[in-house]
Design an enzyme around this catalytic site. Structure first.
Site, mmCIF file in Angstrom:
data_model
loop_
_atom_site.group_PDB
_atom_site.id
_atom_site.type_symbol
_atom_site.label_atom_id
_atom_site.label_comp_id
_atom_site.label_asym_id
_atom_site.label_seq_id
_atom_site.Cartn_x
_atom_site.Cartn_y
_atom_site.Cartn_z
ATOM 1 C CB SER A 40 7.253 -4.897 1.036
ATOM 2 O OG SER A 40 5.978 -4.408 0.714
ATOM 3 C CB ILE A 53 -1.151 4.900 6.636
ATOM 4 C CG1 ILE A 53 -2.222 3.875 6.287
ATOM 5 C CG2 ILE A 53 -0.773 5.761 5.443
ATOM 6 C CD1 ILE A 53 -3.599 4.497 6.065
ATOM 7 C CG ASP A 54 -2.269 -0.177 8.299
ATOM 8 O OD1 ASP A 54 -3.001 0.813 8.144
ATOM 9 O OD2 ASP A 54 -2.451 -1.254 7.704
ATOM 10 C CB ALA A 107 -13.169 9.015 19.692
ATOM 11 N N GLY A 110 0.834 -1.212 0.000
ATOM 12 C CA GLY A 110 0.000 0.000 0.000
ATOM 13 C C GLY A 110 0.865 1.258 0.000
ATOM 14 C CE LYS A 160 -18.675 12.950 26.725
ATOM 15 N NZ LYS A 160 -17.581 12.131 26.240
HETATM 16 O O1 F6P Z 1 -1.851 0.357 3.787
HETATM 17 C C1 F6P Z 1 -2.415 -0.558 4.682
HETATM 18 C C2 F6P Z 1 -3.876 -0.539 4.544
HETATM 19 O O2 F6P Z 1 -4.198 0.789 4.663
HETATM 20 C C3 F6P Z 1 -4.746 -1.347 5.489
HETATM 21 O O3 F6P Z 1 -5.089 -0.729 6.690
HETATM 22 C C4 F6P Z 1 -5.948 -1.620 4.632
HETATM 23 O O4 F6P Z 1 -6.690 -2.695 5.073
HETATM 24 C C5 F6P Z 1 -5.329 -1.863 3.317
HETATM 25 O O5 F6P Z 1 -4.218 -1.003 3.267
HETATM 26 C C6 F6P Z 1 -6.196 -1.698 2.135
HETATM 27 O O6 F6P Z 1 -5.388 -1.593 1.019
HETATM 28 P P1 F6P Z 1 -5.806 -1.923 -0.476
HETATM 29 O O7 F6P Z 1 -7.138 -1.339 -0.680
HETATM 30 O O8 F6P Z 1 -4.736 -1.286 -1.289
HETATM 31 O O9 F6P Z 1 -5.800 -3.399 -0.583
#
Ligand code: F6P
Length: 328
Positions: free
Chosen positions: A109, A131-132, A191, A15, A218
Site C-alpha cells: 500500500s 499483523i505481520d 514453544a 490485508g 518432555k
Molecule cells: O496481512 C498479512 C498476511 O497476514 C500475511 O502474513 C499472509 O500471507 C497474507 O496476509 C494472507 O493474506 P490474504 O489471504 O488476504 O491474501
C-alpha cells in the site's frame, strides 16, 4: 499550524488488521478537531479509482474503536498498478476537493502511495497496518499486538491436547516474509522450536532439538512455524518428515490462518492507532508529505515513506537466543 490542507481522504488497503478502525476514527476526529473536512475512501485504491467516497464527521466513527476489520473495507487493486488507474484516482480526489491522503496499510500500500505522490505531487502520510509487523520505521504495526495475543491464546488451548495425549504439534502462524509473529508468540506460548523466514535452522537441527526434548523428559512439544519459514517445507511436509525419522512421535498440524487477523483490537493497538491517526493528520496540516508515522522507543515519529518501503524490518536475533535458552 498551517491549514493548507482542507480535506483529507482516508483509506485502508491490503490485508485488514485489528486497530484499523481505531486509526480511521482517530483520523476522522482529528480532522473534525481542526475543523477540516474528511472523506472515507472505500475499498482502498480501487474505491479511489471508482470514486467510492463518503463524507465523515466525528459521529460517523462512533462505536468502532473496539471492532476488528475495517469499516472502509480493504482491497488489493490491480488497476492502481497502472498509470491509467492512478490518473482516474487522482481526478476523483481533485473532483471531491480532497487535497491530502492518509493510507493505512502495509508495504504494498505504501509503494502505491509513493508512486501516487511522485506522479501527482499529492500530499500523503502512511499509517502502518498489518499483523505481520514487517515495516521498517516502526517497532509495532497496527494489529500485530492483537494477533500475538490471539495466537498465544490459541496455542495455550492446543497445549492442553498436546500434553494430554503426549503429542507433537506443528502450528503454522501467519508471516509470509516475516517471523515476528512466530518468534514472539512462540516464546510467549512456550514453544520448543520456532521456524522463521529470516533463519534456516535446517531439518537436522530440528530433529536434534526434538530428540533432546524427548530425552530431557518432555512428553509433548509445540513447534511454531511462520508460513514463510526458510526450511522450505510446509507444516504437513514437516509432519511427514518428523514421523518418518521419529516414529515414536504422534504428530498433529494446526494452521491458524485468518483467525489471526480478526477480532477486537488490544488496548495497545487502540492507543497506537489513536496516536498514529492524530500524527498523520497533524503532519499533513503542517505541510508534511511522503512520510509514514510510526512508533520508535515509545515515541510517534515520521520516517520517509521511501525508507519505510525499502528498509527491511529485522527480527530481534536476541529473541532467538532467548527462545533457545528457555525452551530446554
Ligand atoms: O496481512 C498479512 C498476511 O497476514 C500475511 O502474513 C499472509 O500471507 C497474507 O496476509 C494472507 O493474506 P490474504 O489471504 O488476504 O491474501
Amino acid at each position: 499550524m498551517s491549514t493548507k490542507v482542507k480535506k483529507i481522504g482516508v483509506l485502508t488497503s491490503g490485508g485488514d488488521a485489528p486497530g484499523m478502525n481505531a486509526a480511521i476514527r482517530a483520523v476522522v476526529r482529528t480532522c473534525a478537531f481542526h475543523n477540516i473536512e474528511c472523506a472515507g475512501i472505500y475499498r482502498g485504491y480501487q474505491g479511489m479509482i471508482e470514486g467510492d467516497f463518503k463524507e465523515m464527521g466525528a459521529r460517523s466513527v462512533n462505536n468502532i474503536i473496539n471492532k476488528g476489520g475495517t469499516i472502509l473495507k480493504s482491497a488489493r487493486s490491480m488497476e492502481f498498478m497502472t498509470p491509467e488507474g492512478r490518473k482516474k484516482a487522482h481526478e476523483n480526489l481533485v473532483k471531491n476537493g480532497i487535497d491530502g491522503l492518509v493510507v493505512i496499510g502495509g508495504n504494498g500500500s505504501f509503494s502505491g502511495a509513493l508512486l501516487f505522490n511522485q506522479e501527482f505531487n499529492f500530499p500523503v502520510i502512511g499509517i502502518p497496518g498489518t499483523i505481520d509487523n514487517d515495516i521498517y520505521g516502526t517497532s509495532h504495526t497496527l494489529g500485530y499486538d492483537t494477533a500475538l495475543n490471539t495466537v498465544v491464546e490459541v496455542i495455550d488451548k492446543i497445549r492442553d491436547t498436546a500434553s494430554s495425549h503426549n503429542r507433537l504439534f506443528f502450528i503454522e502462524v501467519m508471516g509470509r516474509d516475516a517471523g515476528h509473529i512466530a518468534l514472539n508468540a512462540g516464546i510467549g506460548a512456550g514453544a520448543e522450536e520456532i521456524l522463521i523466514p529470516e533463519e534456516d535452522m535446517g531439518l537436522d537441527r530440528l530433529l536434534d532439538s526434538l530428540r533432546k526434548s524427548k530425552a530431557s523428559g518432555k512428553s509433548s512439544s509445540i513447534v511454531v512455524i511462520a508460513e514463510g519459514d526458510k526450511i522450505g517445507k510446509n507444516a504437513f511436509e514437516l509432519k511427514d518428515y518428523v514421523e518418518e525419522n521419529m516414529p515414536e512421535y504422534d504428530v498433529r498440524v494446526s494452521i491458524l490462518g485468518h483467525m489471526q487477523r480478526g477480532g477486537s483490537p488490544s488496548c495497545f493497538d487502540r492507543v497506537l492507532a489513536s496516536r498514529l491517526g492524530v500524527k498523520a493528520v497533524e503532519s499533513l496540516l503542517d505541510g508534511k508529505s511522503n512520510y509514514m508515522a510510526g512508533l520508535l522507543k515509545d515515541e510517534i515519529v515520521l520516517t520517509p515513506l521511501e525508507q519505510a518501503v525499502k528498509g527491511k524490518s529485522q527480527v530481534d536475533k536476541e529473541l532467538i537466543r532467548v527462545s533457545d535458552i528457555v525452551s530446554i
